[in-house]
Scaffold this motif. Structure first.
Motif, PDB file in Angstrom:
ATOM      1  N   UNK A  75       0.821  -1.205   0.000  1.00 36.79           N
ATOM      2  CA  UNK A  75       0.000   0.000   0.000  1.00 36.79           C
ATOM      3  C   UNK A  75       0.859   1.261   0.000  1.00 36.79           C
ATOM      4  N   UNK A  76       0.395   2.281  -0.733  1.00 40.24           N
ATOM      5  CA  UNK A  76       1.124   3.553  -0.814  1.00 40.24           C
ATOM      6  C   UNK A  76       0.159   4.652  -1.222  1.00 40.24           C
ATOM      7  N   UNK A  77       0.522   5.874  -0.896  1.00 35.94           N
ATOM      8  CA  UNK A  77      -0.260   7.035  -1.301  1.00 35.94           C
ATOM      9  C   UNK A  77       0.353   7.676  -2.541  1.00 35.94           C
ATOM     10  N   UNK A  78       0.046   8.942  -2.775  1.00 33.19           N
ATOM     11  CA  UNK A  78       0.402   9.525  -4.067  1.00 33.19           C
ATOM     12  C   UNK A  78       1.295  10.733  -4.007  1.00 33.19           C
ATOM     13  N   UNK A  79       0.779  11.849  -4.434  1.00 33.61           N
ATOM     14  CA  UNK A  79       1.535  13.091  -4.520  1.00 33.61           C
ATOM     15  C   UNK A  79       1.755  13.533  -5.957  1.00 33.61           C
ATOM     16  N   UNK A  80       2.850  13.107  -6.629  1.00 33.90           N
ATOM     17  CA  UNK A  80       3.970  12.354  -6.039  1.00 33.90           C
ATOM     18  C   UNK A  80       4.659  13.161  -4.941  1.00 33.90           C
ATOM     19  N   UNK A  81       5.074  12.454  -3.927  1.00 30.96           N
ATOM     20  CA  UNK A  81       5.697  13.106  -2.790  1.00 30.96           C
ATOM     21  C   UNK A  81       4.942  12.918  -1.505  1.00 30.96           C
TER      22      UNK A  81
END
Length: 513
Positions: free
Chosen positions: A102-108
């Motif tokens: 799992x990961x979020x976005x941004x990018x950053x």
């Protein structure tokens, strides 16, 4: 619920090679039963044991928090990538236990939003609507966690959270579409290998730019390591950046944002009594039909429109947005997001949020053409989530670090899109090609009616233009929620996401064996 099925392909693996490290002592022993001694820690990680109650059932788990070393082919450490992993205790057969990266976005962006908002065993305490409470902020047991369905690994890409390139290594080596795919892909390969999870069902869950990353990773993992995933969760998805870029010459975003404009105007009771009487689902379905028919055709005609046609479009846009006909004429039928967010509530002296249009703010004055800040970010989620995860790291996970924890931006410089020079990044075509090689993979696309960062109708548009065959269209679930970009801060949506996640895992895993 609309259903379509997507499979992801192998995209061209980069020449960037990574070495594999097999040091099981640096991770928790995922096969340990509850009565066994605590897993050994390494210099890079901390391990703790705890529990969470989900649907009335206690889930005992081991949490591993720390860093994974990312090395070059010659064995030199290039970066340390932060992560937190949760593995259910007492599992004898890991081939029956899924794992979700799992990961979020941004990018950053660090992974704290999905970690502490919906998927992990603890969640930030917010109001029912999703408003920040009075500081100091707190977290609580997350009864809507997905840990009962799958082991979970939350990844902070280089430049986010505590993840850093080591001294002497330029962080720009990791900060671009291809570069990010390679380093996060390397992390997933290493974690899978070191923890003996190659035989486990595998899922990817991303939010916002994390959905872009998920599409790329599914191809990279498959092509570079022959790792095939079983399912992908695309939360507030952006797959084709042309759909969200308001620039001269690109008319695509205007009809794709219109249903979200209508939903927001409905939320603030700016529409006619006839439209206000509808529920948001019925209203947006009507606006979607207008957007892809008359409105899109009008924009395609440009100056070929007659005066009568032009006036008719003006009337309909005013009808569905609540904005004045004079204002819409001034935009030349093209209401960009900044204009809408400033204009809708101008008379009340309020601005509308970008991440979540249910939230409003106040600028220095009311005469500007765009917001000074996003009230659905700065004034709503940043403080509670940053305070919450740092408190949680120290209090429960026994992990502290003197570095700044970069939640969104700050640790990331200019993002490199060298793979798409003079064009829009579009990962949808990769997904279409992937179907032939991984025909069993499921995709779940989640979107909010009040999300202006990655509008739900734009995600649906992209998927419906992938050229999927009828048998492939059945393999994607598309779900809409009455929330914004961070769907889960809205308590009713959080509850529904849990039920929908259970159904998605169940349907996908049912086909195994």
């Amino acid at each position: 619920m609309k259903k379509i099925f997507i499979f992801l392909i192998a995209f061209s693996a980069s020449q960037f090679a990574w070495s594999q490290k097999n040091d099981a002592s640096k991770t928790a022993n995922n096969t340990a039963v509850l009565e066994n001694p605590a897993p050994k820690e390494s210099a890079l990680t901390k391990t703790t044991r705890s529990s969470v109650t989900i649907n009335g059932k206690v889930i005992n788990y081991t949490a591993t928090t720390g860093f994974m070393e990312i090395k070059s082919e010659d064995g030199k450490v290039r970066a340390k990538m932060g992560f937190t992993a949760y593995t259910k205790d007492g599992v004898d057969d890991l081939t029956k236990r899924p794992i979700t990266y799992t990961f979020n976005g941004g990018p950053g962006s660090a992974s704290l939003w999905l970690h502490m908002g919906v998927i992990g065993p603890r969640r930030i305490v917010m109001s029912e609507k999703g408003e920040a409470l009075t500081p100091p902020y707190s977290y609580t047991n997350n009864e809507f966690s997905w840990l009962d369905q799958s082991d979970l690994v939350f990844i902070d890409p280089i430049g986010t959270g505590f993840s850093r390139a080591v001294n002497g290594v330029d962080k720009q080596e990791f900060q671009g579409y291809d570069e990010d795919i390679q380093s996060v892909g390397e992390f997933i390969k290493l974690y899978t290998t070191q923890n003996k999870r190659w035989g486990s069902p595998k899922f990817l869950a991303g939010e916002s730019y994390g959905t872009t990353r998920a599409a790329g990773l599914s191809m990279y993992l498959q092509n570079a390591f022959k790792m095939y995933v079983n399912g992908i969760m695309l939360i507030s998805a952006v797959l084709n950046f042309q759909t969200i870029q308001f620039v001269i010459g690109n008319d695509l975003p205007y009809p794709l944002y219109l249903p979200s404009y209508a939903a927001t105007s409905w939320y603030y009771k700016k529409l006619s009594p006839e439209l206000q009487a509808k529920d948001v689902k019925t209203l947006t379905a009507e606006v979607e039909k207008y957007a892809i028919n008359e409105y899109t055709t009008a924009l395609m005609k440009g100056d070929r429109m007659s005066a009568a046609e032009y006036s008719n479009v003006v009337k309909n846009l005013s009808k569905y947005t609540g904005l004045s006909e004079d204002f819409i004429r001034q935009t030349n039928l093209r209401i960009n997001l900044a204009q809408y967010n400033k204009e809708l509530l101008r008379q009340e002296g309020r601005t509308v949020g970008r991440l979540d249009s249910r939230f409003t703010g106040r600028d220095y004055n009311d005469t500007g053409s765009q917001n000074e800040y996003d009230p659905s970010n700065t004034g709503t989620i940043s403080g509670p989530y940053t305070h919450g995860i740092l408190s949680y790291f120290g209090k429960e996970l026994n992990f502290t670090n003197d570095w700044t924890y970069y939640t969104l931006g700050g640790g990331v410089g200019r993002w490199n899109y060298s793979n798409v020079q003079n064009s829009y990044l579009n990962v949808a075509e990769y997904m279409r090609k992937a179907m032939a090689q991984n025909p069993s993979m499921k995709v779940w696309v989640l979107g909010g009616y009040y999300d202006f960062a990655t509008p739900y109708f734009a995600s649906e548009y992209v998927i419906k233009h992938m050229g999927l065959r009828p048998e492939q269209q059945k393999n994607v679930d598309f779900t809409h929620y009455e929330a914004g970009h961070m769907l889960y801060i809205h308590m009713p949506s959080l509850k529904q996401m849990k039920a929908d996640a259970d159904a998605f895992y169940g349907k996908t895993l049912k086909e195994i064996n």
